[in-house]
Structures are given as C-alpha cells and as structure tokens.
Design a protein around this motif. Structure first.
Motif, PDB file in Angstrom:
ATOM      1  N   PRO A 152     -25.615  -2.614   5.218  1.00  0.00           N
ATOM      2  CA  PRO A 152     -24.356  -2.162   4.616  1.00  0.00           C
ATOM      3  C   PRO A 152     -23.292  -3.258   4.714  1.00  0.00           C
ATOM      4  CG  PRO A 152     -24.583  -1.243   6.818  1.00  0.00           C
ATOM      5  CD  PRO A 152     -25.844  -2.019   6.546  1.00  0.00           C
ATOM      6  N   ILE A 153     -22.248  -3.143   3.909  1.00  0.00           N
ATOM      7  CA  ILE A 153     -21.097  -4.025   4.077  1.00  0.00           C
ATOM      8  C   ILE A 153     -20.472  -3.736   5.439  1.00  0.00           C
ATOM      9  CG2 ILE A 153     -20.678  -4.191   1.592  1.00  0.00           C
ATOM     10  CD1 ILE A 153     -18.338  -2.212   1.948  1.00  0.00           C
ATOM     11  N   ASP A 154     -19.681  -4.662   5.960  1.00  0.00           N
ATOM     12  CA  ASP A 154     -19.098  -4.408   7.277  1.00  0.00           C
ATOM     13  C   ASP A 154     -17.780  -3.648   7.157  1.00  0.00           C
ATOM     14  OD1 ASP A 154     -16.984  -6.291   6.837  1.00  0.00           O
ATOM     15  OD2 ASP A 154     -18.263  -7.911   7.554  1.00  0.00           O
ATOM     16  N   LEU A 155     -17.283  -3.186   8.286  1.00  0.00           N
ATOM     17  CA  LEU A 155     -16.112  -2.311   8.300  1.00  0.00           C
ATOM     18  C   LEU A 155     -14.864  -3.026   7.774  1.00  0.00           C
ATOM     19  CD1 LEU A 155     -14.871   0.411   8.969  1.00  0.00           C
ATOM     20  CD2 LEU A 155     -14.587  -0.348  11.338  1.00  0.00           C
ATOM     21  N   LYS A 156     -14.684  -4.276   8.150  1.00  0.00           N
ATOM     22  CA  LYS A 156     -13.502  -5.000   7.683  1.00  0.00           C
ATOM     23  C   LYS A 156     -13.491  -5.122   6.159  1.00  0.00           C
ATOM     24  CE  LYS A 156     -12.206  -7.719  11.749  1.00  0.00           C
ATOM     25  NZ  LYS A 156     -11.996  -9.081  12.295  1.00  0.00           N
ATOM     26  N   GLU A 157     -14.673  -5.303   5.582  1.00  0.00           N
ATOM     27  CA  GLU A 157     -14.741  -5.386   4.120  1.00  0.00           C
ATOM     28  C   GLU A 157     -14.391  -4.041   3.500  1.00  0.00           C
ATOM     29  OE1 GLU A 157     -17.803  -6.573   0.473  1.00  0.00           O
ATOM     30  OE2 GLU A 157     -18.438  -6.885   2.553  1.00  0.00           O
ATOM     31  N   LEU A 158     -14.907  -2.955   4.074  1.00  0.00           N
ATOM     32  CA  LEU A 158     -14.576  -1.626   3.570  1.00  0.00           C
ATOM     33  C   LEU A 158     -13.076  -1.386   3.621  1.00  0.00           C
ATOM     34  CD1 LEU A 158     -15.395   1.239   2.650  1.00  0.00           C
ATOM     35  CD2 LEU A 158     -15.604   1.853   5.073  1.00  0.00           C
ATOM     36  N   ILE A 159     -12.446  -1.722   4.739  1.00  0.00           N
ATOM     37  CA  ILE A 159     -11.007  -1.502   4.888  1.00  0.00           C
ATOM     38  C   ILE A 159     -10.220  -2.332   3.876  1.00  0.00           C
ATOM     39  CG2 ILE A 159      -9.050  -1.914   6.447  1.00  0.00           C
ATOM     40  CD1 ILE A 159     -10.928  -1.031   8.742  1.00  0.00           C
ATOM     41  N   LYS A 160     -10.699  -3.536   3.612  1.00  0.00           N
ATOM     42  CA  LYS A 160     -10.035  -4.395   2.620  1.00  0.00           C
ATOM     43  C   LYS A 160      -9.963  -3.694   1.267  1.00  0.00           C
ATOM     44  CE  LYS A 160     -12.368  -7.797   0.776  1.00  0.00           C
ATOM     45  NZ  LYS A 160     -13.094  -9.073   0.593  1.00  0.00           N
ATOM     46  N   TYR A 161     -10.963  -2.878   0.960  1.00  0.00           N
ATOM     47  CA  TYR A 161     -10.999  -2.195  -0.335  1.00  0.00           C
ATOM     48  C   TYR A 161     -10.164  -0.915  -0.349  1.00  0.00           C
ATOM     49  CZ  TYR A 161     -14.981  -5.326  -1.035  1.00  0.00           C
ATOM     50  OH  TYR A 161     -15.797  -6.421  -1.126  1.00  0.00           O
ATOM     51  N   ILE A 162     -10.154  -0.168   0.747  1.00  0.00           N
ATOM     52  CA  ILE A 162      -9.447   1.125   0.726  1.00  0.00           C
ATOM     53  C   ILE A 162      -7.979   1.003   1.094  1.00  0.00           C
ATOM     54  CG2 ILE A 162     -11.588   2.357   1.248  1.00  0.00           C
ATOM     55  CD1 ILE A 162     -10.483   2.822   4.090  1.00  0.00           C
ATOM     56  N   ASP A 163      -7.604  -0.091   1.777  1.00  0.00           N
ATOM     57  CA  ASP A 163      -6.226  -0.249   2.242  1.00  0.00           C
ATOM     58  C   ASP A 163      -5.380  -0.907   1.153  1.00  0.00           C
ATOM     59  OD1 ASP A 163      -4.177   0.062   4.070  1.00  0.00           O
ATOM     60  OD2 ASP A 163      -4.553  -1.853   5.067  1.00  0.00           O
ATOM     61  N   ARG A 164      -5.325  -0.252  -0.001  1.00  0.00           N
ATOM     62  CA  ARG A 164      -4.593  -0.734  -1.178  1.00  0.00           C
ATOM     63  C   ARG A 164      -3.530   0.280  -1.570  1.00  0.00           C
ATOM     64  NH1 ARG A 164      -6.219  -6.024  -2.960  1.00  0.00           N
ATOM     65  NH2 ARG A 164      -8.279  -6.383  -2.028  1.00  0.00           N
ATOM     66  N   ASP A 165      -2.405  -0.215  -2.023  1.00  0.00           N
ATOM     67  CA  ASP A 165      -1.271   0.674  -2.285  1.00  0.00           C
ATOM     68  C   ASP A 165      -1.619   1.803  -3.253  1.00  0.00           C
ATOM     69  OD1 ASP A 165       0.268  -0.802  -0.578  1.00  0.00           O
ATOM     70  OD2 ASP A 165       1.275  -1.969  -2.151  1.00  0.00           O
ATOM     71  N   GLY A 166      -2.263   1.452  -4.378  1.00  0.00           N
ATOM     72  CA  GLY A 166      -2.578   2.460  -5.384  1.00  0.00           C
ATOM     73  C   GLY A 166      -3.516   3.528  -4.869  1.00  0.00           C
ATOM     74  N   ILE A 167      -4.507   3.108  -4.087  1.00  0.00           N
ATOM     75  CA  ILE A 167      -5.488   4.055  -3.549  1.00  0.00           C
ATOM     76  C   ILE A 167      -4.862   4.887  -2.442  1.00  0.00           C
ATOM     77  CG2 ILE A 167      -7.736   4.267  -2.417  1.00  0.00           C
ATOM     78  CD1 ILE A 167      -8.425   1.564  -3.847  1.00  0.00           C
ATOM     79  N   LYS A 168      -4.050   4.267  -1.597  1.00  0.00           N
ATOM     80  CA  LYS A 168      -3.366   5.027  -0.540  1.00  0.00           C
ATOM     81  C   LYS A 168      -2.437   6.069  -1.132  1.00  0.00           C
ATOM     82  CE  LYS A 168      -1.927   1.336   1.753  1.00  0.00           C
ATOM     83  NZ  LYS A 168      -1.283   0.498   2.799  1.00  0.00           N
ATOM     84  N   ASN A 169      -1.788   5.734  -2.237  1.00  0.00           N
ATOM     85  CA  ASN A 169      -0.876   6.694  -2.877  1.00  0.00           C
ATOM     86  C   ASN A 169      -1.637   7.877  -3.473  1.00  0.00           C
ATOM     87  OD1 ASN A 169       1.367   5.184  -2.215  1.00  0.00           O
ATOM     88  ND2 ASN A 169       1.413   4.076  -4.161  1.00  0.00           N
ATOM     89  N   LYS A 170      -2.799   7.598  -4.060  1.00  0.00           N
ATOM     90  CA  LYS A 170      -3.586   8.662  -4.698  1.00  0.00           C
ATOM     91  C   LYS A 170      -4.411   9.464  -3.704  1.00  0.00           C
ATOM     92  CE  LYS A 170      -2.260   8.473  -8.857  1.00  0.00           C
ATOM     93  NZ  LYS A 170      -1.581   9.648  -9.454  1.00  0.00           N
ATOM     94  N   LYS A 171      -4.747   8.829  -2.578  1.00  0.00           N
ATOM     95  CA  LYS A 171      -5.456   9.511  -1.486  1.00  0.00           C
ATOM     96  C   LYS A 171      -6.830  10.042  -1.901  1.00  0.00           C
ATOM     97  CE  LYS A 171      -1.039  11.067   0.489  1.00  0.00           C
ATOM     98  NZ  LYS A 171      -0.874   9.891   1.336  1.00  0.00           N
ATOM     99  N   LYS A 172      -7.495   9.350  -2.821  1.00  0.00           N
ATOM    100  CA  LYS A 172      -8.822   9.772  -3.279  1.00  0.00           C
ATOM    101  C   LYS A 172      -9.746   8.573  -3.403  1.00  0.00           C
ATOM    102  CE  LYS A 172      -7.050  13.614  -6.098  1.00  0.00           C
ATOM    103  NZ  LYS A 172      -6.943  14.137  -7.486  1.00  0.00           N
ATOM    104  N   ILE A 173     -11.005   8.773  -3.023  1.00  0.00           N
ATOM    105  CA  ILE A 173     -12.047   7.779  -3.235  1.00  0.00           C
ATOM    106  C   ILE A 173     -13.232   8.513  -3.861  1.00  0.00           C
ATOM    107  CG2 ILE A 173     -13.674   6.184  -2.137  1.00  0.00           C
ATOM    108  CD1 ILE A 173     -11.581   5.823   0.107  1.00  0.00           C
TER     109      ILE A 173
END
Length: 244
Positions: A152-173
């Motif tokens: 799998p990808i590592d945790l830091k890479e995952l966080i790099k993708y989810i810790d984005r303003d647009g995604i944090k505002n929408k709160k959905k993945i």
C-alpha cells in the motif's frame, strides 16, 4: 509491509522471501513469476490532478493492466467511468478523450490527450488516487481479485492527499472498491510516527477533520449493476459534492 493473498511457485519459501524484505516486493520475485503474472512497479498517483481546489477525491486500488498500457487512470476498455462522468456532467468530453488516449498514434500524442483529460478533471475539481503503490497480479484478470500481493501507499502519502482545503471543506472521500477500507486500515495500522488518524465505521478521522467514506458502484464492466443505476448513484454523489 507487503500483503500476500496467494502462494506463488515455491510455496511457503516464497512467502518467507517476501517477508524478509518488508519495504518492497523483492526483485527476486519478478524472475519467479509464472507466465500469467505481472509485476506492476508503480501507480499513476504522480499524474493525479489533486490540489487544494479538489472537491471530489476518488480512491481506487491500482490501475488495470490495460489502463497501465494506455497511460492514465480508468482508461481500460472494461471501465465505464468516463462514460458515467459524461452522463453526470451532460458532456461527451471524458469518453471522447479516453478514446483519443487509447487510439493515439504515438507517445507524444497520447501525452497531449492525457494532459487534456487532466485539465477536464481539474475543471470539475475531480482527482483520482490509487491506494496500492505496487503489486503482483494475474495478467488475465481485470478485477481486484487478480492482485496476488501488494504494497500500500504509506500514511504520509495518504495524508498529503486528504489534507486539502477543498476536501476538508466537503468532508467526503469516495471509493469504488470493497478493498479500499481494508487497505486504508492497513495503511493506518502501519503508522509508526504517532500520527492521530483512525477509521471508525464509515468515518476517517484525522486531527480535527472527519471525512465520510462513501462507496460508489464500481464502474468496471465486471460489476453487473445496471449502468443507469450506476449513473444515478454517481450523479447524486458528485453533483451534490460540488455545490457551494
């Protein structure tokens, strides 16, 4: 950490060899693969359109063999994602660009059409990410069941993708494979740095942010759900997620 689903030639000895090199699928594995297997060295995440304006993040496992050959996410002829996106956005651009990518006469032309596809995705604030970094899989199968072993990808890479303003505002993945939650849990379990992140039910929690993990019907033709039902499900999810 490498995850192994089946035995290769050599049985338990092969598994011991894999376990002895936990940071990657060992090079020795490649020369022991049967003819119907392939080693996929990397995913397409470096070509993702993810940025702080992204509102729709779609997680997949890893691009299929035909998609790898075509050079971009979801470009296998067995995948209907771009047809679905055309119906969602009342367009014909996604499927048209996919066709151009597949039929490109050379690599230069293919890269041109891939860049156009990326711009089209960016305009809709969509980004794709694979949660598998590399894998060994059967050549003859297009589904996730073809995967025999993966990193799998590592945790830091995952966080790099989810810790984005647009995604944090929408709160959905969003995700489209039953494997995704299992792999996300494995990524988090391998957290050796005390990062505060966890999955509870259908929620992913990181710092003060809480994301709903929403499963959409797989766009693969192997998924026998009626195409109109898939379109309605994706339309409801994606259009709702782009509202201001």
């Amino acid at each position: 950490i490498i995850i192994i689903f089946n035995f290769f030639n050599g049985g338990s000895n092969m598994n011991k060899e894999l376990e002895s090199k936990p940071n990657k699928i060992p090079d020795a594995l490649q020369c022991k693969l049967e003819n119907n297997m392939e080693y996929v060295e990397k995913n397409f995440n470096e070509n993702s359109t993810i940025d702080d304006d992204t509102k729709i993040l779609i997680l997949g496992t890893i691009t299929s063999q035909k998609g790898m050959k075509n050079g971009h996410f979801y470009t296998s002829d067995r995948n209907t994602l771009y047809d679905i996106l055309d119906k969602v956005y009342d367009s014909d651009k996604f499927s048209s660009l996919k066709k151009k990518i597949i039929e490109a006469k050379d690599e230069e032309e293919k890269e041109k059409f891939i860049d156009e596809m990326k711009k089209t995705l960016e305009n809709k604030k969509i980004a794709f990410i694979d949660v598998i970094k590399n894998c060994v899989r059967h050549k003859s199968k297009a589904s996730d069941d073809a995967i025999l072993a993966y990193n799998p990808i590592d945790l830091k890479e995952l966080i790099k993708y989810i810790d984005r303003d647009g995604i944090k505002n929408k709160k959905k993945i969003f995700y489209n494979s039953d494997w995704i939650i299992k792999i996300l849990k494995e990524i988090i379990k391998n957290n050796n740095e005390g990062i505060k992140i966890k999955i509870e039910g259908s929620k992913l929690k990181y710092k003060e942010n809480e994301y709903s993990l929403i499963k959409l019907s797989s766009p693969s033709r192997n998924n026998k759900v009626d195409i109109d039902e898939k379109i309605e499900q994706w339309k409801e999810a994606l259009l709702d997620n782009t509202k201001i």
